[in-house]
Motif scaffolding. Structure first.
Motif, PDB file in Angstrom:
ATOM      1  N   TYR B 181       9.221  27.899  -6.863  1.00 16.72           N
ATOM      2  CA  TYR B 181       8.209  27.048  -8.231  1.00 16.72           C
ATOM      3  C   TYR B 181       8.350  25.708  -7.034  1.00 16.72           C
ATOM      4  CZ  TYR B 181      11.927  25.469 -11.886  1.00 16.72           C
ATOM      5  OH  TYR B 181      12.816  25.036 -12.177  1.00 16.72           O
ATOM      6  N   TYR B 183       6.962  22.587  -9.461  1.00 14.51           N
ATOM      7  CA  TYR B 183       6.428  22.234 -10.958  1.00 14.51           C
ATOM      8  C   TYR B 183       6.014  20.848 -11.085  1.00 14.51           C
ATOM      9  CZ  TYR B 183       7.099  20.355 -15.992  1.00 14.51           C
ATOM     10  OH  TYR B 183       7.175  19.843 -16.510  1.00 14.51           O
ATOM     11  N   VAL B 186       6.970  18.779  -7.989  1.00 14.95           N
ATOM     12  CA  VAL B 186       8.012  19.087  -6.927  1.00 14.95           C
ATOM     13  C   VAL B 186       8.500  20.664  -6.836  1.00 14.95           C
ATOM     14  CG1 VAL B 186      10.635  18.196  -7.414  1.00 14.95           C
ATOM     15  CG2 VAL B 186       8.906  17.289  -7.898  1.00 14.95           C
ATOM     16  N   TYR B 188      11.319  23.729  -6.649  1.00 19.80           N
ATOM     17  CA  TYR B 188      12.767  23.660  -7.363  1.00 19.80           C
ATOM     18  C   TYR B 188      13.295  24.976  -6.975  1.00 19.80           C
ATOM     19  CZ  TYR B 188      11.360  20.376 -10.301  1.00 19.80           C
ATOM     20  OH  TYR B 188      11.310  18.552 -10.853  1.00 19.80           O
ATOM     21  N   ALA B 189      14.399  25.919  -6.714  1.00 22.56           N
ATOM     22  CA  ALA B 189      15.168  26.624  -6.723  1.00 22.56           C
ATOM     23  C   ALA B 189      15.864  26.887  -7.273  1.00 22.56           C
ATOM     24  CB  ALA B 189      15.107  27.364  -5.254  1.00 22.56           C
ATOM     25  N   ASP B 190      16.097  27.910  -8.149  1.00 25.19           N
ATOM     26  CA  ASP B 190      16.992  28.261  -9.538  1.00 25.19           C
ATOM     27  C   ASP B 190      17.285  29.811  -9.479  1.00 25.19           C
ATOM     28  OD1 ASP B 190      14.733  27.364 -12.288  1.00 25.19           O
ATOM     29  OD2 ASP B 190      15.183  28.824 -11.019  1.00 25.19           O
TER      30      ASP B 190
END
Lengths: 167, 288
Positions: B181, B183, B186, B188-190
């Motif tokens: 995503y 957000y 920035v 992110y990957a989680d």
């Protein structure tokens, strides 16, 4: 009463064209989905979308996309159209698949939409693009126009507009 | 043939009185509920056979209009050959080797409808005071499910919220998810494992002043939801765009429900506070 998910209109280009427009869209559904499969003669140009022929600075978007070597994000604010392609290189070799979901298109709030744009060319130049967009207008959407600042959509391009109804 | 006067206080739903009947004939059935057969051309007709007559009793259901019939020895009876979109009522009579009863009263009106590939199951609206919306008693007659959401969090901040999904009121450590995503500019990957819910995000805007007309959107697909041999896979695409970076986000998510039971209920919770009262979640069934 319309069915839950049904085609409203479809168009197939018999010759190259610079715009594809769906107009007089009935307000009887909840959401709209548009599926576009195209090749085009653009080079590094963007396919753009406008609603209701509105050219005011009411469009904004956040995108997340990948070219094969990196994930990239960018934003556009206060635009006069929605930019729905971010690839580089020519795109008249393999078809591009664009899906556009517009939520509560006939409602009285601003219009939120989700788009995906997928193209692969078995080499450099393919990309996967996702977008969330906002059309800051509380008017119902009655027309959708795809266009390009240069070049045209190839013969054989197909576009279908569907209406989705909730219970 | 001897004629025997028989007292029956329950025939035809009338007040108790004597009715003259020929011994051995079946009594008039008591009509029940007619329901759509689910294929666009048939209706199931329920009734109560109120018989002590001799021999095997055969029941006949008759449609109006069209006079289509179905027969059987017990309730319900299926009447086929109907036309999708046409309203019908039904009556039932009983018969044996000696003859037939009169037809029952007419049933409720029912219109058989041809099922389509993509059908709306239910729609829910936020209340402004609850974080969770639940769909229950989901029929197992489809191949996949899709949720389409237009919503926002009531929390007063320039921010975005994630969504949390559970199935069949199961919690514990039955869920996992991956998110990619953007957000606040920035990427992110989680990943989440062995959680009590599928955590997907971010995509629902919160409610700062001046943005009451802007909502986030989500499309969530649940594949093979009615399978009793497979775990359940979820795919989500959601986003919030407000013409400002701080509360704009786009997310792609995958999720897993590590349970082979058919999904019969879905609960969707918004992360921070409550579903805004103008939020809508529509549940659709997709046939294979």
């Amino acid at each position: 009463m319309p069915a839950t998910y049904e085609p409203i209109a479809t168009t197939t280009l018999g010759s190259a064209a610079s715009t594809i427009t769906f107009s007089t869209i009935p307000a009887t559904y909840t959401d709209l989905r548009l599926v576009l499969v195209t090749k085009h003669t653009l080079t590094g140009q963007s396919i753009e979308v406008q609603y209701n022929n509105n050219t005011s600075s009411l469009y904004s978007q956040t995108s997340l996309y990948g070219y094969g070597t990196a994930a990239v994000s960018d934003r556009e604010t206060n635009g006069t159209s929605f930019l729905c392609s971010k690839w580089t290189g020519t795109r008249n070799d393999q078809p591009i698949l664009i899906t556009l979901d517009i939520f509560s298109y006939a409602g009285s709030t601003n219009k939120t939409f989700l788009m995906t744009n997928a193209s692969d060319v078995n080499g450099a130049g393919g990309s996967i693009n996702t977008y969330v967009g906002l059309f800051r207008s509380t008017s119902a959407i009655s027309s959708i126009k795809f266009f390009a600042s240069a070049g045209s959509f190839d013969t054989g391009t197909t576009a279908t507009l569907y209406g989705i109804l909730k219970a | 043939m001897a004629i025997t006067r028989i007292k029956n206080s329950s025939i035809n739903n009338k007040t108790p009185k004597y009715n003259d009947v020929l011994a051995g004939l079946p009594f008039r059935p008591i009509i029940g509920t007619a329901t759509d057969g689910g294929n666009g051309t048939s209706v199931s007709v329920a009734f109560t056979g109120n018989n002590v007559a001799n021999g095997t009793i055969t029941y006949t259901a008759l449609s109006s209009p069209g006079s289509f019939t179905g027969t059987g020895t017990a309730s319900p009876i299926t009447v086929s050959g109907l036309t999708s979109g046409t309203a019908y009522t039904f009556q039932v009579k009983a018969g044996n080797s000696l003859g037939d009863s009169a037809y029952s009263a007419a049933s409720n009106s029912v219109t058989p409808v041809t099922p389509t590939s993509f059908e709306s199951i239910a729609t829910a609206t936020g209340t402004g005071s609850s974080a969770t919306i639940t769909f229950s008693s989901i029929p197992s007659t489809y191949q996949h499910l899709q949720l389409r959401i237009l919503g926002k969090d009531t929390y007063n901040a320039t921010n975005v919220s994630a969504l949390k999904i559970t199935f069949n009121s199961v919690g514990g450590s039955s869920y996992s998810s991956h998110n990619l995503y953007v957000y606040d500019g920035v990427i992110y990957a989680d990943a989440y494992t062995s959680r009590g819910d599928i955590y997907i995000g971010y995509g629902m805007p919160q409610s700062p002043a001046g943005k009451s007309n802007t909502f986030g959107a989500a499309i969530i697909d649940i594949h093979d939801y009615a399978s009793t041999t497979k775990n359940k896979t979820v795919r989500a695409f959601m986003g919030s765009e407000t013409n400002a970076q701080a509360d704009s986000a786009i997310a792609l998510s995958s999720g897993l429900f590590m349970n082979t039971s058919a999904i019969s209920s879905i609960s969707i919770s918004i992360e921070t506070l409550y579903w805004n009262s103008s939020s809508t979640i529509a549940l659709y069934g997709i046939r294979g």
